[in-house]
Design a protein around this motif. Sequence first.
Motif, PDB file in Angstrom:
ATOM      1  N   ARG A 142       0.866  -1.129   0.115  1.00 48.28           N
ATOM      2  CA  ARG A 142      -0.270   0.061  -0.095  1.00 48.28           C
ATOM      3  C   ARG A 142       1.260   1.052   0.191  1.00 48.28           C
ATOM      4  NH1 ARG A 142      -5.310  -0.681   1.472  1.00 48.28           N
ATOM      5  NH2 ARG A 142      -6.002  -2.861   2.222  1.00 48.28           N
ATOM      6  N   PRO A 143       0.771   2.119  -0.697  1.00 50.31           N
ATOM      7  CA  PRO A 143      -0.451   2.400  -1.343  1.00 50.31           C
ATOM      8  C   PRO A 143      -0.379   2.390  -2.837  1.00 50.31           C
ATOM      9  CG  PRO A 143       0.582   4.396  -1.117  1.00 50.31           C
ATOM     10  CD  PRO A 143       1.436   3.285  -0.565  1.00 50.31           C
ATOM     11  N   TRP A 144       0.331   1.180  -2.855  1.00 51.42           N
ATOM     12  CA  TRP A 144       0.755   1.073  -4.556  1.00 51.42           C
ATOM     13  C   TRP A 144       0.243  -0.470  -5.297  1.00 51.42           C
ATOM     14  CZ3 TRP A 144       1.748   5.060  -7.697  1.00 51.42           C
ATOM     15  CH2 TRP A 144       2.560   6.598  -7.125  1.00 51.42           C
ATOM     16  N   ARG A 145      -0.858  -0.978  -4.564  1.00 53.95           N
ATOM     17  CA  ARG A 145      -0.961  -1.687  -5.103  1.00 53.95           C
ATOM     18  C   ARG A 145      -1.482  -2.494  -6.587  1.00 53.95           C
ATOM     19  NH1 ARG A 145      -5.264  -4.330  -0.260  1.00 53.95           N
ATOM     20  NH2 ARG A 145      -6.052  -2.095  -0.956  1.00 53.95           N
ATOM     21  N   ALA A 146      -2.072  -1.369  -6.915  1.00 51.68           N
ATOM     22  CA  ALA A 146      -3.110  -1.121  -8.576  1.00 51.68           C
ATOM     23  C   ALA A 146      -1.414  -1.376  -9.681  1.00 51.68           C
ATOM     24  CB  ALA A 146      -3.637   0.111  -8.829  1.00 51.68           C
ATOM     25  N   VAL A 147      -0.727  -0.662  -9.034  1.00 52.86           N
ATOM     26  CA  VAL A 147       0.828  -0.515 -10.095  1.00 52.86           C
ATOM     27  C   VAL A 147       0.923  -2.189  -9.731  1.00 52.86           C
ATOM     28  CG1 VAL A 147       3.071   0.458 -10.231  1.00 52.86           C
ATOM     29  CG2 VAL A 147       0.840   1.854  -9.879  1.00 52.86           C
ATOM     30  N   ALA A 148       1.150  -2.580  -8.663  1.00 58.03           N
ATOM     31  CA  ALA A 148       1.917  -3.564  -8.462  1.00 58.03           C
ATOM     32  C   ALA A 148       1.408  -4.894  -9.207  1.00 58.03           C
ATOM     33  CB  ALA A 148       1.479  -4.445  -6.400  1.00 58.03           C
ATOM     34  N   ALA A 149      -0.272  -4.725  -9.283  1.00 62.62           N
ATOM     35  CA  ALA A 149      -1.255  -5.772  -9.983  1.00 62.62           C
ATOM     36  C   ALA A 149      -0.320  -5.681 -11.617  1.00 62.62           C
ATOM     37  CB  ALA A 149      -2.961  -5.400 -10.015  1.00 62.62           C
ATOM     38  N   ARG A 150      -0.586  -3.998 -11.988  1.00 56.23           N
ATOM     39  CA  ARG A 150       0.090  -4.389 -13.307  1.00 56.23           C
ATOM     40  C   ARG A 150       0.958  -5.310 -13.477  1.00 56.23           C
ATOM     41  NH1 ARG A 150      -3.077   0.854 -12.109  1.00 56.23           N
ATOM     42  NH2 ARG A 150      -4.084   1.588 -13.597  1.00 56.23           N
ATOM     43  N   LEU A 151       1.881  -4.576 -12.438  1.00 51.68           N
ATOM     44  CA  LEU A 151       3.353  -4.757 -13.519  1.00 51.68           C
ATOM     45  C   LEU A 151       3.592  -6.492 -12.690  1.00 51.68           C
ATOM     46  CD1 LEU A 151       6.629  -4.860 -13.755  1.00 51.68           C
ATOM     47  CD2 LEU A 151       7.177  -4.989 -11.189  1.00 51.68           C
ATOM     48  N   ILE A 152       3.180  -7.230 -11.950  1.00 52.29           N
ATOM     49  CA  ILE A 152       2.853  -9.120 -11.349  1.00 52.29           C
ATOM     50  C   ILE A 152       2.138  -9.362 -13.148  1.00 52.29           C
ATOM     51  CG2 ILE A 152       1.741 -10.342 -10.080  1.00 52.29           C
ATOM     52  CD1 ILE A 152       1.980  -8.957  -8.133  1.00 52.29           C
ATOM     53  N   TRP A 153       0.788  -9.009 -13.492  1.00 49.15           N
ATOM     54  CA  TRP A 153       0.055  -8.697 -14.737  1.00 49.15           C
ATOM     55  C   TRP A 153       1.101  -8.684 -16.006  1.00 49.15           C
ATOM     56  CZ3 TRP A 153      -4.966  -5.620 -13.207  1.00 49.15           C
ATOM     57  CH2 TRP A 153      -5.772  -6.457 -12.815  1.00 49.15           C
ATOM     58  N   ALA A 154       1.801  -7.811 -15.847  1.00 51.19           N
ATOM     59  CA  ALA A 154       3.208  -7.709 -17.344  1.00 51.19           C
ATOM     60  C   ALA A 154       3.681  -9.244 -16.886  1.00 51.19           C
ATOM     61  CB  ALA A 154       3.470  -6.905 -17.353  1.00 51.19           C
ATOM     62  N   TYR A 155       4.390  -9.629 -16.294  1.00 54.18           N
ATOM     63  CA  TYR A 155       5.280 -10.247 -15.627  1.00 54.18           C
ATOM     64  C   TYR A 155       4.415 -11.843 -16.129  1.00 54.18           C
ATOM     65  CZ  TYR A 155       8.470 -14.020 -13.737  1.00 54.18           C
ATOM     66  OH  TYR A 155       9.199 -15.243 -13.166  1.00 54.18           O
ATOM     67  N   TYR A 156       3.261 -11.913 -15.895  1.00 50.65           N
ATOM     68  CA  TYR A 156       2.995 -13.315 -16.069  1.00 50.65           C
ATOM     69  C   TYR A 156       2.518 -13.385 -16.988  1.00 50.65           C
ATOM     70  CZ  TYR A 156      -1.838 -16.263 -17.132  1.00 50.65           C
ATOM     71  OH  TYR A 156      -1.933 -17.977 -17.194  1.00 50.65           O
ATOM     72  N   ALA A 157       1.960 -12.771 -18.206  1.00 48.93           N
ATOM     73  CA  ALA A 157       2.743 -12.659 -20.035  1.00 48.93           C
ATOM     74  C   ALA A 157       4.167 -13.644 -20.142  1.00 48.93           C
ATOM     75  CB  ALA A 157       2.906 -11.431 -20.419  1.00 48.93           C
ATOM     76  N   THR A 158       5.030 -12.981 -19.580  1.00 47.69           N
ATOM     77  CA  THR A 158       6.058 -13.355 -20.009  1.00 47.69           C
ATOM     78  C   THR A 158       6.633 -15.159 -19.864  1.00 47.69           C
ATOM     79  OG1 THR A 158       7.600 -12.965 -17.661  1.00 47.69           O
ATOM     80  CG2 THR A 158       7.193 -10.918 -19.491  1.00 47.69           C
ATOM     81  N   LEU A 159       5.452 -15.031 -18.495  1.00 39.00           N
ATOM     82  CA  LEU A 159       5.844 -16.976 -18.228  1.00 39.00           C
ATOM     83  C   LEU A 159       5.116 -17.636 -19.383  1.00 39.00           C
ATOM     84  CD1 LEU A 159       4.465 -16.270 -14.285  1.00 39.00           C
ATOM     85  CD2 LEU A 159       6.404 -16.586 -14.980  1.00 39.00           C
ATOM     86  N   LYS A 160       4.722 -17.208 -20.251  1.00 41.84           N
ATOM     87  CA  LYS A 160       3.966 -18.179 -21.361  1.00 41.84           C
ATOM     88  C   LYS A 160       4.969 -18.067 -22.791  1.00 41.84           C
ATOM     89  CE  LYS A 160      -0.045 -15.799 -21.475  1.00 41.84           C
ATOM     90  NZ  LYS A 160      -1.110 -15.596 -21.656  1.00 41.84           N
ATOM     91  N   ARG A 161       6.458 -17.181 -22.452  1.00 42.51           N
ATOM     92  CA  ARG A 161       7.481 -17.240 -23.413  1.00 42.51           C
ATOM     93  C   ARG A 161       8.111 -18.305 -23.362  1.00 42.51           C
ATOM     94  NH1 ARG A 161       9.146 -11.035 -22.715  1.00 42.51           N
ATOM     95  NH2 ARG A 161       7.486  -9.574 -22.752  1.00 42.51           N
ATOM     96  N   PRO A 162       8.438 -18.577 -24.725  1.00 39.58           N
ATOM     97  CA  PRO A 162       9.560 -20.092 -24.312  1.00 39.58           C
ATOM     98  C   PRO A 162      10.278 -19.808 -23.509  1.00 39.58           C
ATOM     99  CG  PRO A 162       9.437 -19.364 -26.666  1.00 39.58           C
ATOM    100  CD  PRO A 162       8.304 -18.322 -25.885  1.00 39.58           C
ATOM    101  N   LEU A 163      11.519 -20.697 -23.003  1.00 35.05           N
ATOM    102  CA  LEU A 163      12.253 -20.295 -21.774  1.00 35.05           C
ATOM    103  C   LEU A 163      13.338 -19.662 -22.073  1.00 35.05           C
ATOM    104  CD1 LEU A 163      13.064 -21.535 -18.725  1.00 35.05           C
ATOM    105  CD2 LEU A 163      14.221 -23.432 -19.691  1.00 35.05           C
TER     106      LEU A 163
END
Length: 218
Positions: free
Chosen positions: A189-210
Motif C-alpha cells: 500500500r498505497p501502490w497495490r494497483a501498480v503492483a497488479a499491473r507489473l505482476i500481470w505483465a510478468y504473467y505474460a512473460t511466463l508464457k514465453r519460451p524459456l
Amino acid sequence: MTDTIETLDHIRDGIAALAARERRFGDMFAVTGMPPLRRLPGGFPGLLRIVTEQQLSLASAAAIWARMQARHDPLTPERMLALADEDFRAVGQSAAKIKTIRALSLAVVERRLDLASLDQAPDDEIRRSLTAVPGIGPWSAEVYLLACLGRPDAWPSGDLALQVAAQAAFGLPERPDARAMARLAESWRPWRAVAARLIWAYYATLKRPLAARAGAPA
C-alpha cells in the motif's frame, strides 16, 4: 503520491516505490519493461465490459466484447434491459453473465447505483456499492477501481493470473488464494494497483519460451 493512475510516469513512480521495499519488483520490471496503463472508460460501459470479461481469457473476452459493441450499441442500461436472452447468447454471454448484466442495468435504471457520483467516492464505498449488485463480486469491483477509475491501491486479489505470477515471482510453495494475496500485498500500500499491473505483465512473460525468459526473478 498521486490520487489516480493516469500516465506511465505514475506507474514508474509506483514501481520505484515498490522496488525500494521489495527487490523482486525491480527484478520483474527488468524482465517486463514498463507495464501497460490498463485504463478503461468509467461508468456503465466500463463496468459492463468488466462483467463481460469475468473468468475469461483475454482473447475470449475481447471477442465477446467486440460482438457486444457491434450488435448491441448503444451499450446503455436501458438497451440491455430491452434485449432478450437470445440476443446476449448470440454474442457469447453466459447465463450467469446475462443475469448479472440485467441486475446491474436495473440497479442503474432504478437509481440504486449512481455510477457518476459513486466514481468520486472513497474506495471502500465503491466496493460496497458494486458488490451489493447480484453477480458483481470483489474481483469486478477491484478491476473497476483499477482500470476505470485509476485508483492506485486497488488490488484484485482473486485474479488467477496474479496468483499464478505471484507464486512464480515470489517463490511461493503453492498458488496463493485471495486471502493469501491480500496478506502478501499489505505492505505494498498505497501502490497495490501498480503492483497488479507489473505482476500481470510478468504473467505474460511466463508464457514465453524459456530461452526468452532468461533473467526472470528466481
